[in-house]
Write an enzyme that holds these catalytic residues in place. Structure first.
Site, PDB file in Angstrom:
ATOM      1  N   ASP A 118     -29.032  33.585  41.352  1.00  0.00           N
ATOM      2  CA  ASP A 118     -29.205  33.739  42.353  1.00  0.00           C
ATOM      3  C   ASP A 118     -29.542  35.093  42.853  1.00  0.00           C
ATOM      4  O   ASP A 118     -29.332  36.228  41.864  1.00  0.00           O
ATOM      5  CB  ASP A 118     -27.168  34.589  42.836  1.00  0.00           C
ATOM      6  CG  ASP A 118     -27.220  34.415  44.740  1.00  0.00           C
ATOM      7  OD1 ASP A 118     -26.833  33.891  44.886  1.00  0.00           O
ATOM      8  OD2 ASP A 118     -28.102  35.544  45.240  1.00  0.00           O
ATOM      9  N   ASN A 146     -19.158  27.960  49.754  1.00  0.00           N
ATOM     10  CA  ASN A 146     -18.610  28.402  51.504  1.00  0.00           C
ATOM     11  C   ASN A 146     -19.265  27.002  52.264  1.00  0.00           C
ATOM     12  O   ASN A 146     -20.508  26.274  51.827  1.00  0.00           O
ATOM     13  CB  ASN A 146     -19.783  29.776  52.082  1.00  0.00           C
ATOM     14  CG  ASN A 146     -19.484  30.819  51.089  1.00  0.00           C
ATOM     15  OD1 ASN A 146     -18.014  30.771  50.881  1.00  0.00           O
ATOM     16  ND2 ASN A 146     -19.858  31.132  50.689  1.00  0.00           N
ATOM     17  N   GLN A 202     -21.699  30.634  55.058  1.00  0.00           N
ATOM     18  CA  GLN A 202     -22.508  29.576  54.200  1.00  0.00           C
ATOM     19  C   GLN A 202     -23.733  30.488  54.739  1.00  0.00           C
ATOM     20  O   GLN A 202     -23.677  30.592  56.486  1.00  0.00           O
ATOM     21  CB  GLN A 202     -22.087  28.278  54.533  1.00  0.00           C
ATOM     22  CG  GLN A 202     -23.265  27.230  53.905  1.00  0.00           C
ATOM     23  CD  GLN A 202     -23.239  26.040  53.968  1.00  0.00           C
ATOM     24  OE1 GLN A 202     -22.462  25.843  55.264  1.00  0.00           O
ATOM     25  NE2 GLN A 202     -23.790  25.363  53.540  1.00  0.00           N
ATOM     26  N   HIS A 262     -23.874  24.124  47.866  1.00  0.00           N
ATOM     27  CA  HIS A 262     -23.938  25.068  46.458  1.00  0.00           C
ATOM     28  C   HIS A 262     -22.875  25.532  46.433  1.00  0.00           C
ATOM     29  O   HIS A 262     -22.377  26.003  46.861  1.00  0.00           O
ATOM     30  CB  HIS A 262     -24.962  26.152  46.487  1.00  0.00           C
ATOM     31  CG  HIS A 262     -25.245  27.324  47.890  1.00  0.00           C
ATOM     32  ND1 HIS A 262     -25.833  27.008  48.831  1.00  0.00           N
ATOM     33  CD2 HIS A 262     -24.551  28.699  47.910  1.00  0.00           C
ATOM     34  CE1 HIS A 262     -25.255  27.676  49.867  1.00  0.00           C
ATOM     35  NE2 HIS A 262     -24.186  28.650  48.551  1.00  0.00           N
ATOM     36  N   HIS A 285     -21.104  28.840  44.282  1.00  0.00           N
ATOM     37  CA  HIS A 285     -21.436  30.379  42.733  1.00  0.00           C
ATOM     38  C   HIS A 285     -20.707  30.333  42.304  1.00  0.00           C
ATOM     39  O   HIS A 285     -18.843  29.962  41.941  1.00  0.00           O
ATOM     40  CB  HIS A 285     -21.361  31.029  43.740  1.00  0.00           C
ATOM     41  CG  HIS A 285     -21.618  31.488  45.541  1.00  0.00           C
ATOM     42  ND1 HIS A 285     -22.635  32.348  45.938  1.00  0.00           N
ATOM     43  CD2 HIS A 285     -22.045  30.356  46.708  1.00  0.00           C
ATOM     44  CE1 HIS A 285     -23.384  32.171  47.377  1.00  0.00           C
ATOM     45  NE2 HIS A 285     -22.128  31.210  47.730  1.00  0.00           N
TER      46      HIS A 285
HETATM   47  P1  5GP Z   1     -24.654  31.525  50.794  1.00  0.00           P
HETATM   48  O1  5GP Z   1     -23.662  32.553  51.486  1.00  0.00           O
HETATM   49  O2  5GP Z   1     -24.888  30.109  51.995  1.00  0.00           O
HETATM   50  O3  5GP Z   1     -22.913  30.689  50.083  1.00  0.00           O
HETATM   51  O4  5GP Z   1     -25.278  31.134  49.433  1.00  0.00           O
HETATM   52  C1  5GP Z   1     -26.493  31.828  49.457  1.00  0.00           C
HETATM   53  C2  5GP Z   1     -26.921  32.281  47.861  1.00  0.00           C
HETATM   54  O5  5GP Z   1     -27.968  32.147  48.224  1.00  0.00           O
HETATM   55  C3  5GP Z   1     -26.491  34.046  48.504  1.00  0.00           C
HETATM   56  O6  5GP Z   1     -26.037  34.405  47.220  1.00  0.00           O
HETATM   57  C4  5GP Z   1     -28.113  33.833  48.534  1.00  0.00           C
HETATM   58  O7  5GP Z   1     -28.334  35.603  47.620  1.00  0.00           O
HETATM   59  C5  5GP Z   1     -29.365  33.537  47.031  1.00  0.00           C
HETATM   60  N1  5GP Z   1     -30.179  32.611  47.796  1.00  0.00           N
HETATM   61  C6  5GP Z   1     -30.947  32.719  48.902  1.00  0.00           C
HETATM   62  N2  5GP Z   1     -32.059  32.482  48.883  1.00  0.00           N
HETATM   63  C7  5GP Z   1     -32.155  32.217  47.719  1.00  0.00           C
HETATM   64  C8  5GP Z   1     -33.746  32.048  46.903  1.00  0.00           C
HETATM   65  O8  5GP Z   1     -34.129  31.863  47.820  1.00  0.00           O
HETATM   66  N3  5GP Z   1     -32.932  31.826  45.777  1.00  0.00           N
HETATM   67  C9  5GP Z   1     -32.004  32.319  45.079  1.00  0.00           C
HETATM   68  N4  5GP Z   1     -32.100  31.978  43.521  1.00  0.00           N
HETATM   69  N5  5GP Z   1     -31.351  32.670  45.787  1.00  0.00           N
HETATM   70  C10 5GP Z   1     -31.213  32.466  47.259  1.00  0.00           C
END
Ligand code: 5GP
Ligand code: ZN
Length: 134
Positions: free
Chosen positions: A30, A86, A93, A99, A101
């Site tokens: 991440d 999420n 999310q 995805h 985590h």
């Molecule tokens: P969510 O909040 O949707 O459950 O998690 C999205 C996650 O994706 C966040 O922890 C954020 O840091 C990560 N993330 C967002 N864009 C990118 C990206 O372009 N590359 C990587 N490696 N992680 C990302």
């Protein structure tokens, strides 16, 4: 999905630090980690969330999460491990490609994944059981 960043990362069109890859998934670090080693399991085919994910990929994702937790715990010597997933803006999310985590935890790391426990009243319990069994 044309404009989905995680589709592009999962399929190798955009580079990412990859911890694991097979025909169905890529596991990447991440970019905004909650802790050292915070990683994401990305299916290579697009599903916006758990509601859209196939049963087959859901099963494979859970098995992969287990394997990654074991390997990462050994490699990173973490003290605990959270698996977080999420669905929907309300649930936090921000990227609308399913995805999971993988969050290694270290004693005293201060990562905030907790909530204040409420109380399960008889009324609410009955309401939920009625709705769920309707
Ligand atoms: P969510 O909040 O949707 O459950 O998690 C999205 C996650 O994706 C966040 O922890 C954020 O840091 C990560 N993330 C967002 N864009 C990118 C990206 O372009 N590359 C990587 N490696 N992680 C990302
Ligand atoms: Zn996607």
């Amino acid at each position: 999905m044309e404009n989905c960043i995680f589709c592009k990362i999962a399929n190798g069109e955009i580079p990412a630090a990859t911890l694991y890859e097979d025909e169905d998934f890529r596991v990447i670090l991440d970019l905004g980690p909650a802790s050292k080693g915070h990683a994401l399991i990305l299916p290579k085919s697009h599903a916006a969330n758990i509601y859209e994910l196939s049963d087959e990929l859901a099963a494979k994702a859970m098995i992969l999460a287990k394997k990654m937790a074991v390997k990462m715990t050994e490699a990173l010597k973490c003290d605990g491990f959270n698996i977080v997933q999420n669905n929907g803006e309300t649930a936090g999310q921000t990227v609308f490609h399913f995805h999971m985590h993988l969050i290694p935890r270290y004693t005293g790391d201060g990562v905030g994944l907790t909530w204040t426990p409420g109380t399960l009243t008889d009324e609410i319990k009955e309401e939920i059981l009625t709705k769920m069994n309707a």
